[in-house]
Design a protein around this motif. Structure first.
Motif, PDB file in Angstrom:
ATOM      1  N   LEU A   6      41.330  28.917  47.736  1.00 54.35           N
ATOM      2  CA  LEU A   6      41.594  30.316  47.359  1.00 54.35           C
ATOM      3  C   LEU A   6      42.766  30.821  48.188  1.00 54.35           C
ATOM      4  O   LEU A   6      42.774  30.667  49.410  1.00 54.35           O
ATOM      5  CB  LEU A   6      40.380  31.217  47.637  1.00 54.35           C
ATOM      6  CG  LEU A   6      39.080  30.945  46.886  1.00 54.35           C
ATOM      7  CD1 LEU A   6      38.024  31.964  47.301  1.00 54.35           C
ATOM      8  CD2 LEU A   6      39.288  30.965  45.379  1.00 54.35           C
ATOM      9  N   ARG A   7      43.758  31.402  47.514  1.00 50.80           N
ATOM     10  CA  ARG A   7      44.951  31.917  48.216  1.00 50.80           C
ATOM     11  C   ARG A   7      45.053  33.424  47.969  1.00 50.80           C
ATOM     12  O   ARG A   7      45.511  33.838  46.903  1.00 50.80           O
ATOM     13  CB  ARG A   7      46.211  31.248  47.676  1.00 50.80           C
ATOM     14  CG  ARG A   7      46.259  29.737  47.857  1.00 50.80           C
ATOM     15  CD  ARG A   7      47.484  29.208  47.120  1.00 50.80           C
ATOM     16  NE  ARG A   7      47.458  27.764  46.977  1.00 50.80           N
ATOM     17  CZ  ARG A   7      48.141  26.930  47.755  1.00 50.80           C
ATOM     18  NH1 ARG A   7      48.899  27.397  48.708  1.00 50.80           N
ATOM     19  NH2 ARG A   7      48.078  25.632  47.541  1.00 50.80           N
ATOM     20  N   GLU A   8      44.561  34.178  48.912  1.00 49.20           N
ATOM     21  CA  GLU A   8      44.649  35.649  48.850  1.00 49.20           C
ATOM     22  C   GLU A   8      44.274  36.200  47.484  1.00 49.20           C
ATOM     23  O   GLU A   8      45.050  36.894  46.832  1.00 49.20           O
ATOM     24  CB  GLU A   8      46.050  36.107  49.260  1.00 49.20           C
ATOM     25  CG  GLU A   8      46.353  35.693  50.695  1.00 49.20           C
ATOM     26  CD  GLU A   8      47.593  36.379  51.245  1.00 49.20           C
ATOM     27  OE1 GLU A   8      48.048  37.361  50.653  1.00 49.20           O
ATOM     28  OE2 GLU A   8      48.091  35.911  52.277  1.00 49.20           O
ATOM     29  N   VAL A   9      43.086  35.856  47.068  1.00 47.52           N
ATOM     30  CA  VAL A   9      42.589  36.293  45.760  1.00 47.52           C
ATOM     31  C   VAL A   9      42.042  37.712  45.852  1.00 47.52           C
ATOM     32  O   VAL A   9      41.257  38.027  46.751  1.00 47.52           O
ATOM     33  CB  VAL A   9      41.473  35.335  45.280  1.00 47.52           C
ATOM     34  CG1 VAL A   9      40.695  35.944  44.121  1.00 47.52           C
ATOM     35  CG2 VAL A   9      42.075  33.991  44.890  1.00 47.52           C
ATOM     36  N   SER A  10      42.496  38.562  44.940  1.00 47.98           N
ATOM     37  CA  SER A  10      41.942  39.918  44.846  1.00 47.98           C
ATOM     38  C   SER A  10      41.433  40.132  43.433  1.00 47.98           C
ATOM     39  O   SER A  10      42.057  39.682  42.461  1.00 47.98           O
ATOM     40  CB  SER A  10      43.009  40.959  45.187  1.00 47.98           C
ATOM     41  OG  SER A  10      43.361  40.827  46.560  1.00 47.98           O
ATOM     42  N   LEU A  11      40.300  40.772  43.322  1.00 49.60           N
ATOM     43  CA  LEU A  11      39.749  41.060  41.993  1.00 49.60           C
ATOM     44  C   LEU A  11      38.797  42.241  42.086  1.00 49.60           C
ATOM     45  O   LEU A  11      38.263  42.543  43.161  1.00 49.60           O
ATOM     46  CB  LEU A  11      39.038  39.840  41.396  1.00 49.60           C
ATOM     47  CG  LEU A  11      37.610  39.515  41.817  1.00 49.60           C
ATOM     48  CD1 LEU A  11      37.020  38.489  40.866  1.00 49.60           C
ATOM     49  CD2 LEU A  11      37.550  39.028  43.236  1.00 49.60           C
ATOM     50  N   VAL A  12      38.606  42.895  40.936  1.00 45.68           N
ATOM     51  CA  VAL A  12      37.648  43.995  40.841  1.00 45.68           C
ATOM     52  C   VAL A  12      36.821  43.747  39.591  1.00 45.68           C
ATOM     53  O   VAL A  12      37.369  43.436  38.527  1.00 45.68           O
ATOM     54  CB  VAL A  12      38.368  45.364  40.714  1.00 45.68           C
ATOM     55  CG1 VAL A  12      37.346  46.490  40.617  1.00 45.68           C
ATOM     56  CG2 VAL A  12      39.299  45.596  41.889  1.00 45.68           C
ATOM     57  N   LEU A  13      35.510  43.846  39.726  1.00 41.07           N
ATOM     58  CA  LEU A  13      34.619  43.695  38.569  1.00 41.07           C
ATOM     59  C   LEU A  13      33.947  45.035  38.288  1.00 41.07           C
ATOM     60  O   LEU A  13      33.486  45.715  39.212  1.00 41.07           O
ATOM     61  CB  LEU A  13      33.560  42.619  38.840  1.00 41.07           C
ATOM     62  CG  LEU A  13      34.084  41.206  39.098  1.00 41.07           C
ATOM     63  CD1 LEU A  13      32.923  40.257  39.404  1.00 41.07           C
ATOM     64  CD2 LEU A  13      34.906  40.696  37.914  1.00 41.07           C
ATOM     65  N   HIS A  14      33.903  45.379  37.009  1.00 37.85           N
ATOM     66  CA  HIS A  14      33.359  46.674  36.588  1.00 37.85           C
ATOM     67  C   HIS A  14      32.043  46.484  35.838  1.00 37.85           C
ATOM     68  O   HIS A  14      31.834  45.448  35.191  1.00 37.85           O
ATOM     69  CB  HIS A  14      34.356  47.374  35.669  1.00 37.85           C
ATOM     70  CG  HIS A  14      35.717  47.538  36.265  1.00 37.85           C
ATOM     71  ND1 HIS A  14      36.004  48.507  37.188  1.00 37.85           N
ATOM     72  CD2 HIS A  14      36.859  46.824  36.094  1.00 37.85           C
ATOM     73  CE1 HIS A  14      37.281  48.405  37.552  1.00 37.85           C
ATOM     74  NE2 HIS A  14      37.817  47.380  36.905  1.00 37.85           N
ATOM     75  N   PRO A  15      31.180  47.499  35.852  1.00 43.84           N
ATOM     76  CA  PRO A  15      29.940  47.395  35.078  1.00 43.84           C
ATOM     77  C   PRO A  15      30.256  47.289  33.584  1.00 43.84           C
ATOM     78  O   PRO A  15      31.208  47.915  33.107  1.00 43.84           O
ATOM     79  CB  PRO A  15      29.220  48.726  35.355  1.00 43.84           C
ATOM     80  CG  PRO A  15      29.928  49.361  36.494  1.00 43.84           C
ATOM     81  CD  PRO A  15      31.308  48.797  36.541  1.00 43.84           C
ATOM     82  N   GLY A  16      29.473  46.502  32.884  1.00 45.14           N
ATOM     83  CA  GLY A  16      29.603  46.447  31.423  1.00 45.14           C
ATOM     84  C   GLY A  16      30.691  45.527  30.919  1.00 45.14           C
ATOM     85  O   GLY A  16      31.077  45.607  29.765  1.00 45.14           O
ATOM     86  N   GLU A  17      31.198  44.627  31.787  1.00 43.04           N
ATOM     87  CA  GLU A  17      32.241  43.725  31.276  1.00 43.04           C
ATOM     88  C   GLU A  17      31.855  42.263  31.469  1.00 43.04           C
ATOM     89  O   GLU A  17      31.169  41.891  32.430  1.00 43.04           O
ATOM     90  CB  GLU A  17      33.613  44.006  31.914  1.00 43.04           C
ATOM     91  CG  GLU A  17      33.714  43.785  33.404  1.00 43.04           C
ATOM     92  CD  GLU A  17      35.149  43.948  33.919  1.00 43.04           C
ATOM     93  OE1 GLU A  17      36.076  44.113  33.115  1.00 43.04           O
ATOM     94  OE2 GLU A  17      35.330  43.884  35.147  1.00 43.04           O
ATOM     95  N   LEU A  18      32.303  41.480  30.492  1.00 43.13           N
ATOM     96  CA  LEU A  18      32.156  40.026  30.573  1.00 43.13           C
ATOM     97  C   LEU A  18      33.555  39.476  30.837  1.00 43.13           C
ATOM     98  O   LEU A  18      34.473  39.675  30.040  1.00 43.13           O
ATOM     99  CB  LEU A  18      31.588  39.477  29.263  1.00 43.13           C
ATOM    100  CG  LEU A  18      31.113  38.023  29.264  1.00 43.13           C
ATOM    101  CD1 LEU A  18      30.123  37.786  28.127  1.00 43.13           C
ATOM    102  CD2 LEU A  18      32.240  37.023  29.171  1.00 43.13           C
TER     103      LEU A  18
END
Ligand SMILES: Nc1ncnc2c1ncn2[C@@H]1O[C@H](COP(=O)(O)OP(=O)(O)OP(=O)(O)O)[C@@H](O)[C@H]1O
Ligand SMILES: [Mg+2]
Length: 228
Positions: free
Chosen positions: A27-39
């Protein structure tokens, strides 16, 4: 319905493995955001870091750098402290308990979280929906790999968790069961959960609200560019 609320956000997540003298930047400086209700479909070539990312998110592995922040109801929690009712993982290697029957494996999250009633009717209904109800009294080794994987999917869905992290959950399935499993994930996200699903099968991308692709440890928004 996908909302702006945040279930979890990761910032600058890095993970390097040492293989003898070699360093593997999974993993190289991975950024992510997960929201409710999404696949969200997590795609990318073999070895690009998909499993590592899921394992860091669920607390199986610790990132060398970066931060994970849980939102809303899970604020302030550590991934490894979340219960099966909050976060469920479908590991690439399945991880069924061999000394428990298939039925007991599916019911396990109910027993562990003090919701044993979910282990009865709900477990049977889930097993029926994925065609393994007749295998409830068999041990995992007495079932096919595809059946074991559908057992693993049932176990993860039993408590309708807020977060499902699925690592190639249809790797051992034919088209029929792939559709059944992704339809079950869609049903779960309709109730506000989030599913992050590593998948090699482009036919499953149609179920996704969003695609994230990994390339040599880097995460990008969107499907990978077609190879010519
Ligand atoms: N425990 C480990 N020790 C050393 N290297 C590892 C370890 N686990 C994974 N790796 C390496 O980290 C990189 C990312 O692996 P990872 O399992 O995350 O890939 P993946 O995208 O899930 O691949 P696949 O599609 O084959 O499942 C690969 O180069 C892999 O060889
Ligand atoms: Mg993997």
């Amino acid at each position: 319905m996908v909302t702006d609320a945040v279930v979890v956000s990761g910032t600058g997540l890095s993970k390097t493995y040492r293989r003898n003298a070699e360093l593997v930047h999974a993993l190289r400086e991975v950024s992510l955001v997960l929201h409710p209700g999404e696949l969200v479909a997590l795609v990318g070539p073999s070895g690009s870091g998909k499993s590592t990312l899921l394992n860091v998110l669920c607390g199986w592995e610790r990132a060398d750098a970066g931060a994970l922040t849980w939102g809303a109801a899970l604020a302030g929690r550590q991934a490894e402290d979340l219960s099966w009712g909050e976060l469920a993982l479908i590991p690439q290697a399945l991880g069924l308990l061999e000394d428990l029957t298939m039925g007991e494996n599916v019911s396990l999250p109910g027993r562990l979280t003090g919701a044993p009633d979910r282990g009865g009717k709900a477990a049977r209904e889930l097993m029926t929906s994925v065609g393994i109800d007749h295998l409830a009294d068999r041990y995992p080794k007495q079932a096919s790999l595809g059946e074991q994987q559908r057992c693993c999917v049932s176990r993860a869905l039993l408590l309708e968790p807020a977060i499902v992290l699925a690592d190639e959950p249809t790797a051992h399935q034919d088209a029929r069961w792939t559709e059944v499993i992704f339809t079950a994930f869609r049903r779960l996200v309709r109730s506000g959960s989030v599913c992050l699903i590593a998948t090699h099968n482009p036919e499953t991308w149609e179920y996704a609200d969003r695609i994230l692709s990994m390339h040599d440890g880097e995460l990008r928004e969107g499907a990978p560019a077609p190879v010519h």
